[in-house]
Scaffold this motif. Structure first.
Motif, PDB file in Angstrom:
ATOM      1  N   ARG A  37     -40.463 -13.276  21.581  1.00  0.00           N
ATOM      2  CA  ARG A  37     -39.256 -13.407  20.741  1.00  0.00           C
ATOM      3  C   ARG A  37     -38.743 -12.040  20.278  1.00  0.00           C
ATOM      4  O   ARG A  37     -38.677 -11.762  19.074  1.00  0.00           O
ATOM      5  CB  ARG A  37     -39.526 -14.310  19.552  1.00  0.00           C
ATOM      6  N   PRO A  38     -38.328 -11.209  21.233  1.00  0.00           N
ATOM      7  CA  PRO A  38     -37.903  -9.853  20.860  1.00  0.00           C
ATOM      8  C   PRO A  38     -36.538  -9.792  20.168  1.00  0.00           C
ATOM      9  O   PRO A  38     -36.204  -8.767  19.580  1.00  0.00           O
ATOM     10  CB  PRO A  38     -37.850  -9.128  22.206  1.00  0.00           C
ATOM     11  N   PHE A  39     -35.773 -10.877  20.251  1.00  0.00           N
ATOM     12  CA  PHE A  39     -34.425 -10.865  19.691  1.00  0.00           C
ATOM     13  C   PHE A  39     -34.163 -12.103  18.853  1.00  0.00           C
ATOM     14  O   PHE A  39     -34.704 -13.173  19.117  1.00  0.00           O
ATOM     15  CB  PHE A  39     -33.375 -10.829  20.813  1.00  0.00           C
ATOM     16  N   GLU A  40     -33.284 -11.937  17.888  1.00  0.00           N
ATOM     17  CA  GLU A  40     -32.713 -13.069  17.172  1.00  0.00           C
ATOM     18  C   GLU A  40     -31.488 -13.499  17.982  1.00  0.00           C
ATOM     19  O   GLU A  40     -30.649 -12.658  18.318  1.00  0.00           O
ATOM     20  CB  GLU A  40     -32.281 -12.655  15.767  1.00  0.00           C
ATOM     21  N   ILE A  41     -31.419 -14.792  18.283  1.00  0.00           N
ATOM     22  CA  ILE A  41     -30.288 -15.304  19.058  1.00  0.00           C
ATOM     23  C   ILE A  41     -29.222 -15.807  18.099  1.00  0.00           C
ATOM     24  O   ILE A  41     -29.510 -16.585  17.184  1.00  0.00           O
ATOM     25  CB  ILE A  41     -30.729 -16.457  19.993  1.00  0.00           C
ATOM     26  N   ARG A  42     -28.009 -15.341  18.313  1.00  0.00           N
ATOM     27  CA  ARG A  42     -26.863 -15.793  17.518  1.00  0.00           C
ATOM     28  C   ARG A  42     -25.770 -16.266  18.463  1.00  0.00           C
ATOM     29  O   ARG A  42     -25.697 -15.840  19.609  1.00  0.00           O
ATOM     30  CB  ARG A  42     -26.320 -14.664  16.640  1.00  0.00           C
ATOM     31  N   TRP A  43     -24.922 -17.115  17.931  1.00  0.00           N
ATOM     32  CA  TRP A  43     -23.816 -17.685  18.713  1.00  0.00           C
ATOM     33  C   TRP A  43     -22.502 -17.366  18.012  1.00  0.00           C
ATOM     34  O   TRP A  43     -22.350 -17.639  16.817  1.00  0.00           O
ATOM     35  CB  TRP A  43     -23.976 -19.209  18.812  1.00  0.00           C
ATOM     36  N   ASP A  44     -21.583 -16.780  18.736  1.00  0.00           N
ATOM     37  CA  ASP A  44     -20.205 -16.585  18.265  1.00  0.00           C
ATOM     38  C   ASP A  44     -20.077 -15.739  17.000  1.00  0.00           C
ATOM     39  O   ASP A  44     -19.108 -15.891  16.261  1.00  0.00           O
ATOM     40  CB  ASP A  44     -19.522 -17.943  18.039  1.00  0.00           C
ATOM     41  N   THR A  45     -21.019 -14.855  16.724  1.00  0.00           N
ATOM     42  CA  THR A  45     -20.889 -14.023  15.521  1.00  0.00           C
ATOM     43  C   THR A  45     -20.259 -12.669  15.817  1.00  0.00           C
ATOM     44  O   THR A  45     -19.799 -11.997  14.895  1.00  0.00           O
ATOM     45  CB  THR A  45     -22.250 -13.806  14.828  1.00  0.00           C
ATOM     46  N   ALA A  46     -20.256 -12.248  17.082  1.00  0.00           N
ATOM     47  CA  ALA A  46     -19.717 -10.939  17.455  1.00  0.00           C
ATOM     48  C   ALA A  46     -19.045 -11.037  18.826  1.00  0.00           C
ATOM     49  O   ALA A  46     -19.330 -10.259  19.739  1.00  0.00           O
ATOM     50  CB  ALA A  46     -20.822  -9.902  17.461  1.00  0.00           C
ATOM     51  N   PHE A  47     -18.152 -12.000  18.943  1.00  0.00           N
ATOM     52  CA  PHE A  47     -17.550 -12.289  20.244  1.00  0.00           C
ATOM     53  C   PHE A  47     -16.912 -11.049  20.884  1.00  0.00           C
ATOM     54  O   PHE A  47     -17.206 -10.719  22.036  1.00  0.00           O
ATOM     55  CB  PHE A  47     -16.528 -13.423  20.111  1.00  0.00           C
ATOM     56  N   LEU A  48     -16.035 -10.381  20.160  1.00  0.00           N
ATOM     57  CA  LEU A  48     -15.361  -9.208  20.747  1.00  0.00           C
ATOM     58  C   LEU A  48     -16.340  -8.076  21.025  1.00  0.00           C
ATOM     59  O   LEU A  48     -16.186  -7.351  22.019  1.00  0.00           O
ATOM     60  CB  LEU A  48     -14.228  -8.728  19.852  1.00  0.00           C
ATOM     61  N   GLU A  49     -17.353  -7.932  20.197  1.00  0.00           N
ATOM     62  CA  GLU A  49     -18.356  -6.898  20.451  1.00  0.00           C
ATOM     63  C   GLU A  49     -19.113  -7.197  21.749  1.00  0.00           C
ATOM     64  O   GLU A  49     -19.432  -6.284  22.514  1.00  0.00           O
ATOM     65  CB  GLU A  49     -19.310  -6.798  19.262  1.00  0.00           C
ATOM     66  N   VAL A  50     -19.382  -8.458  22.012  1.00  0.00           N
ATOM     67  CA  VAL A  50     -20.016  -8.830  23.280  1.00  0.00           C
ATOM     68  C   VAL A  50     -19.092  -8.493  24.441  1.00  0.00           C
ATOM     69  O   VAL A  50     -19.511  -7.900  25.441  1.00  0.00           O
ATOM     70  CB  VAL A  50     -20.412 -10.326  23.298  1.00  0.00           C
ATOM     71  N   MET A  51     -17.820  -8.852  24.316  1.00  0.00           N
ATOM     72  CA  MET A  51     -16.879  -8.519  25.393  1.00  0.00           C
ATOM     73  C   MET A  51     -16.816  -7.013  25.632  1.00  0.00           C
ATOM     74  O   MET A  51     -16.796  -6.559  26.777  1.00  0.00           O
ATOM     75  CB  MET A  51     -15.488  -9.063  25.079  1.00  0.00           C
ATOM     76  N   ARG A  52     -16.795  -6.252  24.554  1.00  0.00           N
ATOM     77  CA  ARG A  52     -16.749  -4.787  24.703  1.00  0.00           C
ATOM     78  C   ARG A  52     -18.031  -4.268  25.357  1.00  0.00           C
ATOM     79  O   ARG A  52     -17.989  -3.324  26.152  1.00  0.00           O
ATOM     80  CB  ARG A  52     -16.511  -4.128  23.356  1.00  0.00           C
ATOM     81  N   GLY A  53     -19.169  -4.874  25.016  1.00  0.00           N
ATOM     82  CA  GLY A  53     -20.418  -4.502  25.675  1.00  0.00           C
ATOM     83  C   GLY A  53     -20.363  -4.790  27.169  1.00  0.00           C
ATOM     84  O   GLY A  53     -20.827  -3.993  27.985  1.00  0.00           O
TER      85      GLY A  53
END
Length: 180
Positions: A37-53
């Motif tokens: 469990r290396p990461f905390e999974i989140r949904w839809d909290t940083a949509f544009l940041e994901v797109m930019r990534g």
């Protein structure tokens, strides 16, 4: 996809899909990483940041027009992101569009090992939980093939798509009333 300021639509002869049944495969090494469990999974909290990534690479089809279009889809509740966070911030994720019982995966990225892969595993779990029938990857890549992704011919894909959108189609195009 965006190309020179225009949005273009593609319908390839062969379409990549990830199975949502028992054929979905989690590689052995990734199973070990998931247990940690290396990461905390989140949904839809940083949509544009994901797109930019996802856009942060030498060549990308994700331009300002695509960002704006998908931001609008996100605000309407159609576009979603799966995000992998740790103490240092967003480390990877993916985004796509949900319509009917189809998820159209658009792109993924990783800043740390396995982040995008872990996001994909969580996406598949959620899609299964909600009765989705199709995970469209558009293209088959060697990376996606390790999860059991495969290609289907366009006509077979269109049948899978029609079935996965059937409820949506019925809801938006009700049958005309019967003539007495």
């Amino acid at each position: 996809m965006a190309h020179e300021g225009e949005i273009l639509w593609f319908s390839p002869e062969m379409r990549g899909v990830i199975p949502l049944d028992a054929r979905f495969h989690i590689p052995h090494g990734l199973k070990k990483a998931l247990r940690k469990r290396p990461f905390e999974i989140r949904w839809d909290t940083a949509f544009l940041e994901v797109m930019r990534g996802c856009a942060d690479r030498e060549e990308t089809w994700i331009d300002a027009r695509i960002l704006d279009s998908y931001r609008g889809l996100h605000e309407m509740g159609f576009a979603h992101s799966v995000e992998c966070w740790d103490a240092e911030g967003l480390q990877g994720g993916l985004y796509g569009v949900a319509l009917g019982k189809v998820f159209f995966g658009e792109s993924m990225f990783s800043r740390k090992t396995d982040a995008s892969k872990i996001a994909l595993v969580h996406l598949v779990e959620r899609l299964r939980m909600h009765g989705f029938q199709l995970l469209d990857t558009q293209w088959l890549t060697p990376h996606l093939a390790t999860f059991g992704a495969y290609e289907v011919p366009r006509d077979e894909y269109q049948e899978l798509l029609r079935a996965a959108l059937a409820d949506l189609i019925r809801a938006t195009n009700p049958s005309p009333p019967a003539v007495p």
